[in-house]
Write a protein that holds these residues in place. Sequence first.
Motif, PDB file in Angstrom:
ATOM      1  N   LYS A   1       0.636  -1.338   0.092  1.00 58.98           N
ATOM      2  CA  LYS A   1      -0.103   0.099   0.181  1.00 58.98           C
ATOM      3  C   LYS A   1       0.709   0.797   0.432  1.00 58.98           C
ATOM      4  O   LYS A   1       2.063   1.665   0.360  1.00 58.98           O
ATOM      5  CB  LYS A   1      -0.713   0.189   1.529  1.00 58.98           C
ATOM      6  CG  LYS A   1      -1.638  -1.157   1.012  1.00 58.98           C
ATOM      7  CD  LYS A   1      -2.715  -0.855   2.225  1.00 58.98           C
ATOM      8  CE  LYS A   1      -3.957  -1.990   2.614  1.00 58.98           C
ATOM      9  NZ  LYS A   1      -4.690  -2.416   3.735  1.00 58.98           N
ATOM     10  N   ARG A   2       0.203   2.044  -0.849  1.00 59.32           N
ATOM     11  CA  ARG A   2       1.027   3.507  -0.561  1.00 59.32           C
ATOM     12  C   ARG A   2       0.331   4.319   0.187  1.00 59.32           C
ATOM     13  O   ARG A   2      -0.752   4.497  -0.102  1.00 59.32           O
ATOM     14  CB  ARG A   2       1.348   3.933  -2.264  1.00 59.32           C
ATOM     15  CG  ARG A   2       2.328   3.310  -3.074  1.00 59.32           C
ATOM     16  CD  ARG A   2       2.813   3.409  -4.073  1.00 59.32           C
ATOM     17  NE  ARG A   2       3.966   3.248  -4.952  1.00 59.32           N
ATOM     18  CZ  ARG A   2       4.227   3.213  -5.727  1.00 59.32           C
ATOM     19  NH1 ARG A   2       4.119   4.836  -6.164  1.00 59.32           N
ATOM     20  NH2 ARG A   2       5.782   2.362  -6.481  1.00 59.32           N
ATOM     21  N   TYR A   3       1.697   5.188   0.547  1.00 55.75           N
ATOM     22  CA  TYR A   3       0.485   6.177   1.468  1.00 55.75           C
ATOM     23  C   TYR A   3       1.735   7.890   1.158  1.00 55.75           C
ATOM     24  O   TYR A   3       2.794   7.960   1.286  1.00 55.75           O
ATOM     25  CB  TYR A   3       0.986   6.474   2.859  1.00 55.75           C
ATOM     26  CG  TYR A   3      -0.122   5.226   3.393  1.00 55.75           C
ATOM     27  CD1 TYR A   3      -1.060   5.562   4.024  1.00 55.75           C
ATOM     28  CD2 TYR A   3       0.762   4.225   3.713  1.00 55.75           C
ATOM     29  CE1 TYR A   3      -1.837   4.014   5.292  1.00 55.75           C
ATOM     30  CE2 TYR A   3      -0.080   2.692   3.872  1.00 55.75           C
ATOM     31  CZ  TYR A   3      -1.658   3.430   4.742  1.00 55.75           C
ATOM     32  OH  TYR A   3      -2.862   1.497   5.276  1.00 55.75           O
ATOM     33  N   ILE A   4       0.728   8.919   0.941  1.00 55.91           N
ATOM     34  CA  ILE A   4       1.605  10.300   1.182  1.00 55.91           C
ATOM     35  C   ILE A   4       1.176  10.845   2.667  1.00 55.91           C
ATOM     36  O   ILE A   4       1.102  10.710   3.184  1.00 55.91           O
ATOM     37  CB  ILE A   4       0.315  11.154   0.252  1.00 55.91           C
ATOM     38  CG1 ILE A   4       0.756  10.248  -0.969  1.00 55.91           C
ATOM     39  CG2 ILE A   4       0.604  12.719   0.330  1.00 55.91           C
ATOM     40  CD1 ILE A   4       1.958  11.040  -1.940  1.00 55.91           C
ATOM     41  N   VAL A   5       2.704  11.545   3.236  1.00 52.14           N
ATOM     42  CA  VAL A   5       2.778  11.603   4.827  1.00 52.14           C
ATOM     43  C   VAL A   5       3.639  13.184   4.239  1.00 52.14           C
ATOM     44  O   VAL A   5       4.292  13.950   3.277  1.00 52.14           O
ATOM     45  CB  VAL A   5       3.900  10.913   5.706  1.00 52.14           C
ATOM     46  CG1 VAL A   5       4.038  11.887   6.823  1.00 52.14           C
ATOM     47  CG2 VAL A   5       3.251   9.598   5.767  1.00 52.14           C
ATOM     48  N   LYS A   6       2.698  14.647   5.230  1.00 47.94           N
ATOM     49  CA  LYS A   6       2.922  15.887   5.276  1.00 47.94           C
ATOM     50  C   LYS A   6       3.163  16.124   6.388  1.00 47.94           C
ATOM     51  O   LYS A   6       2.485  15.431   7.165  1.00 47.94           O
ATOM     52  CB  LYS A   6       2.211  16.595   4.494  1.00 47.94           C
ATOM     53  CG  LYS A   6       0.778  17.064   2.831  1.00 47.94           C
ATOM     54  CD  LYS A   6       0.527  17.262   2.391  1.00 47.94           C
ATOM     55  CE  LYS A   6       0.063  17.546   0.984  1.00 47.94           C
ATOM     56  NZ  LYS A   6      -0.242  18.361   0.501  1.00 47.94           N
ATOM     57  N   LEU A   7       4.538  16.824   6.460  1.00 47.77           N
ATOM     58  CA  LEU A   7       5.401  17.384   7.863  1.00 47.77           C
ATOM     59  C   LEU A   7       5.555  19.063   7.735  1.00 47.77           C
ATOM     60  O   LEU A   7       5.791  18.942   6.682  1.00 47.77           O
ATOM     61  CB  LEU A   7       6.775  16.766   7.542  1.00 47.77           C
ATOM     62  CG  LEU A   7       6.368  15.029   8.157  1.00 47.77           C
ATOM     63  CD1 LEU A   7       6.987  14.167   6.829  1.00 47.77           C
ATOM     64  CD2 LEU A   7       7.455  14.755   9.281  1.00 47.77           C
ATOM     65  N   THR A   8       5.526  19.520   8.611  1.00 41.27           N
ATOM     66  CA  THR A   8       5.720  20.847   8.510  1.00 41.27           C
ATOM     67  C   THR A   8       7.387  20.601   8.273  1.00 41.27           C
ATOM     68  O   THR A   8       8.430  19.924   8.819  1.00 41.27           O
ATOM     69  CB  THR A   8       5.054  21.171  10.221  1.00 41.27           C
ATOM     70  OG1 THR A   8       5.723  21.053  11.125  1.00 41.27           O
ATOM     71  CG2 THR A   8       3.705  21.159  10.310  1.00 41.27           C
TER      72      THR A   8
ATOM     73  N   LEU B   1       9.247  18.947  11.436  1.00 45.17           N
ATOM     74  CA  LEU B   1       8.787  17.474  11.108  1.00 45.17           C
ATOM     75  C   LEU B   1       7.856  16.798  12.110  1.00 45.17           C
ATOM     76  O   LEU B   1       7.767  16.248  12.868  1.00 45.17           O
ATOM     77  CB  LEU B   1      10.563  16.933  11.585  1.00 45.17           C
ATOM     78  CG  LEU B   1      11.624  17.515  10.661  1.00 45.17           C
ATOM     79  CD1 LEU B   1      12.638  16.331  10.740  1.00 45.17           C
ATOM     80  CD2 LEU B   1      10.953  16.880   9.179  1.00 45.17           C
ATOM     81  N   GLU B   2       6.814  17.571  12.297  1.00 46.38           N
ATOM     82  CA  GLU B   2       5.922  17.387  13.004  1.00 46.38           C
ATOM     83  C   GLU B   2       4.177  16.997  11.494  1.00 46.38           C
ATOM     84  O   GLU B   2       4.848  17.481  11.121  1.00 46.38           O
ATOM     85  CB  GLU B   2       4.970  18.439  13.509  1.00 46.38           C
ATOM     86  CG  GLU B   2       5.635  18.661  14.874  1.00 46.38           C
ATOM     87  CD  GLU B   2       5.845  17.593  15.912  1.00 46.38           C
ATOM     88  OE1 GLU B   2       5.236  16.723  15.734  1.00 46.38           O
ATOM     89  OE2 GLU B   2       7.090  17.831  16.357  1.00 46.38           O
ATOM     90  N   VAL B   3       3.763  15.665  12.336  1.00 43.40           N
ATOM     91  CA  VAL B   3       2.982  14.772  11.055  1.00 43.40           C
ATOM     92  C   VAL B   3       2.266  16.177  11.149  1.00 43.40           C
ATOM     93  O   VAL B   3       1.184  16.601  11.848  1.00 43.40           O
ATOM     94  CB  VAL B   3       3.064  13.526  11.049  1.00 43.40           C
ATOM     95  CG1 VAL B   3       1.876  13.062  10.082  1.00 43.40           C
ATOM     96  CG2 VAL B   3       4.039  13.000  10.759  1.00 43.40           C
ATOM     97  N   SER B   4       1.312  16.748   9.666  1.00 40.98           N
ATOM     98  CA  SER B   4       0.263  17.168   9.426  1.00 40.98           C
ATOM     99  C   SER B   4      -0.625  16.635   9.047  1.00 40.98           C
ATOM    100  O   SER B   4      -2.010  16.916   9.337  1.00 40.98           O
ATOM    101  CB  SER B   4       0.146  18.684   8.287  1.00 40.98           C
ATOM    102  OG  SER B   4       0.584  18.750   8.054  1.00 40.98           O
ATOM    103  N   SER B   5      -0.288  15.263   7.996  1.00 41.99           N
ATOM    104  CA  SER B   5      -1.971  14.746   7.937  1.00 41.99           C
ATOM    105  C   SER B   5      -1.046  13.418   6.875  1.00 41.99           C
ATOM    106  O   SER B   5      -0.037  13.288   6.696  1.00 41.99           O
ATOM    107  CB  SER B   5      -2.740  15.780   6.478  1.00 41.99           C
ATOM    108  OG  SER B   5      -1.567  15.668   5.030  1.00 41.99           O
ATOM    109  N   TYR B   6      -1.812  12.599   6.417  1.00 42.19           N
ATOM    110  CA  TYR B   6      -1.615  11.291   5.899  1.00 42.19           C
ATOM    111  C   TYR B   6      -2.528  10.827   4.767  1.00 42.19           C
ATOM    112  O   TYR B   6      -3.556  10.862   5.606  1.00 42.19           O
ATOM    113  CB  TYR B   6      -0.679  10.190   6.583  1.00 42.19           C
ATOM    114  CG  TYR B   6      -1.946   9.842   7.557  1.00 42.19           C
ATOM    115  CD1 TYR B   6      -1.773   8.145   6.746  1.00 42.19           C
ATOM    116  CD2 TYR B   6      -2.321   9.674   8.594  1.00 42.19           C
ATOM    117  CE1 TYR B   6      -2.259   7.299   7.739  1.00 42.19           C
ATOM    118  CE2 TYR B   6      -2.401   9.107   9.396  1.00 42.19           C
ATOM    119  CZ  TYR B   6      -3.082   7.645   9.037  1.00 42.19           C
ATOM    120  OH  TYR B   6      -3.366   6.438   9.559  1.00 42.19           O
ATOM    121  N   LYS B   7      -2.484  10.501   3.911  1.00 42.17           N
ATOM    122  CA  LYS B   7      -3.423   9.732   3.508  1.00 42.17           C
ATOM    123  C   LYS B   7      -3.015   8.620   2.687  1.00 42.17           C
ATOM    124  O   LYS B   7      -2.012   8.814   2.139  1.00 42.17           O
ATOM    125  CB  LYS B   7      -3.555  10.641   1.885  1.00 42.17           C
ATOM    126  CG  LYS B   7      -3.548  12.334   2.406  1.00 42.17           C
ATOM    127  CD  LYS B   7      -4.261  13.161   1.227  1.00 42.17           C
ATOM    128  CE  LYS B   7      -4.480  14.157   1.051  1.00 42.17           C
ATOM    129  NZ  LYS B   7      -4.769  14.975   0.863  1.00 42.17           N
TER     130      LYS B   7
END
Length: 87
Positions: A60-67, A70-76
């Motif tokens: 499975k693939r995920y997209i992770v966004k960090l500030t 380096l704090e995670v703000s979202s993932y999909k």
Amino acid sequence: MMNAVREKVKQFLKEALGAKEVREEIRVIGIDNANGIWTAEAEVLERNLSLPQYQVFEKKRYIVKLTADLEVSSYKQVKKNGDREEE
């Protein structure tokens, strides 16, 4: 900095997805930085829980966004047809 982003993404996905199996692997396959926002794409080898008596794994693939801090703000999760599902 790229190594720090990679490790943060791996640790986050391990905790968020509950990757407990030894064979469950997380591999960061892309990292991008735009305007201080880090975006990483990761490929996760997850156990298929619909067949509990068998050890069947699927990618499975995920997209992770960090500030910038380096704090995670979202993932999909990236769906097979290209659509993304937010979690």
